[in-house]
Write an enzyme that holds these catalytic residues in place. Structure first.
Site, short mmCIF file in Angstrom:
data_model
loop_
_atom_site.label_atom_id
_atom_site.label_comp_id
_atom_site.label_asym_id
_atom_site.label_seq_id
_atom_site.Cartn_x
_atom_site.Cartn_y
_atom_site.Cartn_z
N VAL A 1 64.48 -51.75 63.47
CA VAL A 1 65.40 -50.93 64.26
C VAL A 1 65.31 -49.45 63.84
CG1 VAL A 1 67.83 -50.57 64.86
CG2 VAL A 1 66.95 -52.90 64.60
N LYS B 1 76.54 -55.64 62.46
CA LYS B 1 77.69 -56.47 62.92
C LYS B 1 78.34 -57.22 61.76
CE LYS B 1 73.92 -59.05 63.47
NZ LYS B 1 72.63 -58.74 64.03
N ILE C 1 72.05 -54.00 75.27
CA ILE C 1 73.00 -54.10 76.39
C ILE C 1 74.21 -53.22 76.09
CG2 ILE C 1 74.45 -55.65 77.76
CD1 ILE C 1 72.72 -57.97 76.84
N GLU D 1 64.34 -66.83 62.18
CA GLU D 1 64.11 -66.43 60.79
C GLU D 1 63.69 -67.64 59.96
OE1 GLU D 1 64.92 -63.29 59.54
OE2 GLU D 1 65.90 -62.48 61.32
N ASP E 1 76.14 -65.34 63.30
CA ASP E 1 75.81 -64.06 63.96
C ASP E 1 76.67 -63.89 65.22
OD1 ASP E 1 73.68 -61.81 64.55
OD2 ASP E 1 73.74 -63.04 66.36
N LYS F 1 79.74 -61.10 66.15
CA LYS F 1 79.70 -60.26 67.36
C LYS F 1 80.95 -60.50 68.22
CE LYS F 1 74.62 -60.23 67.49
NZ LYS F 1 73.47 -60.99 67.98
N GLY G 1 65.70 -56.54 69.10
CA GLY G 1 64.39 -55.90 69.19
C GLY G 1 64.49 -54.42 68.88
#
Ligand code: HSE
Length: 446
Positions: A13, A102, A133, A187, A198, A202, A310
């Protein structure tokens, strides 16, 4: 006037972020005023795919968050520590912060946003949920006129990829997980994704924004997808459903908001695999894609769809946050202090709540259920199951026995909307029936 940015982390990132910052052509003109001054990395020796000005790499991350010339710190190292401490230190030194983290926001959001409000800085988190998004900014700004009723999302790409392949290939979970790991979609340690951690992080963040209160992460109900079998996917398909890992945050319909008494709303905040009717808009969100359906009054239903992870998509979200902060700084760098001594911040961009939301216990959830039960193929077994459910106020929509598995009758039950606690009590009794060998799966139905 340049806005100086320090980047913590140059992984996937961080690299995507640096690439946008180094290449502003044909993007928003404000990007030309952003100067990437320092980049904090673990090792200076690694070969980097992005071309950076010489001398800006450093292994001293503390020096970045305390550098008096830096306006905005971008945290993309991930994990809890040192990310949390670096974010807090950046805030203490008057920096605005943009983060994709997050896990840290869901756990330490209270101290991070309290510190930010006291220091008069922004902490923006568009990249923390659903990658590319835009959903954080719409919740804070574009949809702010609405009373939000519900958010339902597919917000973990790894699990959506695995469930989609299980659906299309008819394979079992373990086979697809191993292949997803080989291909880099999951992973080596897939726990955070597969077991729903995860998505829980979020949805806690989304719920906090949608319902204007803090969320205690341990109160978010969570189930992952390990127990989903090819048999469940096949039965779901026959019954007109697909199985998705859904994250849900909604006002408990049983307890309406009471404006006069100020009675706080009760929320449902939960992550679990769910049978989704094939005609539902989330049913056709496949592969690694994410989607979030927001229902509000008066807007109705709005759905956001796109890449949830991504390098490029997540960097897109990060740079939009950088530009939001730069736009505010461009209008005025001087911090304004209010009469009560607290710094004045844009109320749509800053965190403006301190109280905690009340989360309803999962037993109080009213939903439909799917259960698969393996029993001896004896007379009266289906009748006994029906009577037991009835005794617990669980009304059945359908009961099918399609065939045998391992010489046992495979019975699939779908209930009407029932209270989860009642359904669980009925199942406890059913599990003890002599004819019942096992209840391999219990799933909720949208
Ligand atoms: N691991 C996440 C996913 C991406 O599979 O969606 C980062 O949030």
């Amino acid at each position: 006037m340049a806005f100086k940015v320090g980047l913590l982390g140059l992984g996937t990132v961080g690299t995507g972020t640096a690439e946008i910052l180094m290449n502003p052509a044909q993007r928003h003109p404000l990007l030309r005023e952003i100067e990437l001054c320092r980049v904090g990395v673990r090792s200076l020796d690694k070969t980097r795919s992005v071309h950076l000005p010489s001398g800006i790499l450093t292994t001293d991350l503390e020096a970045i968050v305390t550098d008096p010339t830096i306006d905005i710190v971008i945290e993309v190292i991930g994990g809890l520590e040192p990310a949390r401490s670096l974010i807090l230190k950046a805030i203490a030194h008057g920096k605005h912060v943009v983060t994709a983290n997050k896990a840290a926001i869901a756990r330490f959001g209270d101290e991070i946003f309290t510190a930010a409000n006291e220091a008069g800085v922004y902490v923006l988190i568009e990249a923390a949920v659903a990658g590319g998004i835009p959903v954080i900014e719409p919740l804070k700004q574009s949809l702010c006129a609405n009373r939000i009723h519900a958010i339902t999302g597919i917000i973990n790409g790894t699990t959506n990829y695995i469930l989609t392949r299980m659906q299309t290939e008819g394979s079992d979970f373990d086979t697809i997980l191993a292949d997803a790991q080989r291909l880099g979609y999951a992973e080596a340690d897939p726990t955070a994704d597969i077991d729903g951690f995860d998505a829980a992080d979020k949805v806690a963040i989304l719920a906090s924004l949608a319902f204007g209160g803090r969320i205690k992460l341990p109160e978010v109900y969570r189930e992952g997808i390990r127990q989903i079998s090819a048999a469940d996917i096949a039965y779901a398909e026959r019954l007109g459903f697909v199985i998705k890992l859904l994250a849900t945050a909604k006002r408990d319909a049983a307890i309406e908001f009471d404006e006069t008494s100020g009675q706080p709303d009760q929320l449902q905040v939960r992550v679990h695999p769910t049978l989704v009717p094939k005609a539902h808009p989330l049913a056709s969100v496949n592969g690694v894609f994410n989607a979030i359906l927001i229902e509000g009054d008066p807007v109705g239903q709005v759905m956001f769809f796109g890449p949830g992870a991504g390098s490029g998509p997540t960097a897109s979200a990060i740079v939009s946050d950088i530009l939001n902060i730069a736009a505010i700084l461009k209008v005025g760098r001087e911090r304004v202090v209010q009469a009560d001594g607290t710094p004045l911040l844009d109320p749509l961009l800053a965190c403006s709540h301190q109280h905690y939301c009340t989360i309803a216990p999962i037993d109080d959830l009213v939903t439909r259920f799917y259960a698969r039960v393996l029993t001896q193929d004896n007379p009266g077994v289906i009748g006994k199951l029906g009577t037991c459910f009835g005794n617990h106020d669980v009304s059945l929509e359908s009961v099918v026995q399609i065939g045998l598995r391992d010489n046992l009758a495979e019975i699939v039950v779908i209930t009407h909307h029932v209270r989860e606690g009642n359904f669980r009590h009925a199942l406890e009794e059913i599990r003890c029936f002599e004819a019942v060998a096992i209840v391999p799966s219990v799933l909720r139905v949208l």
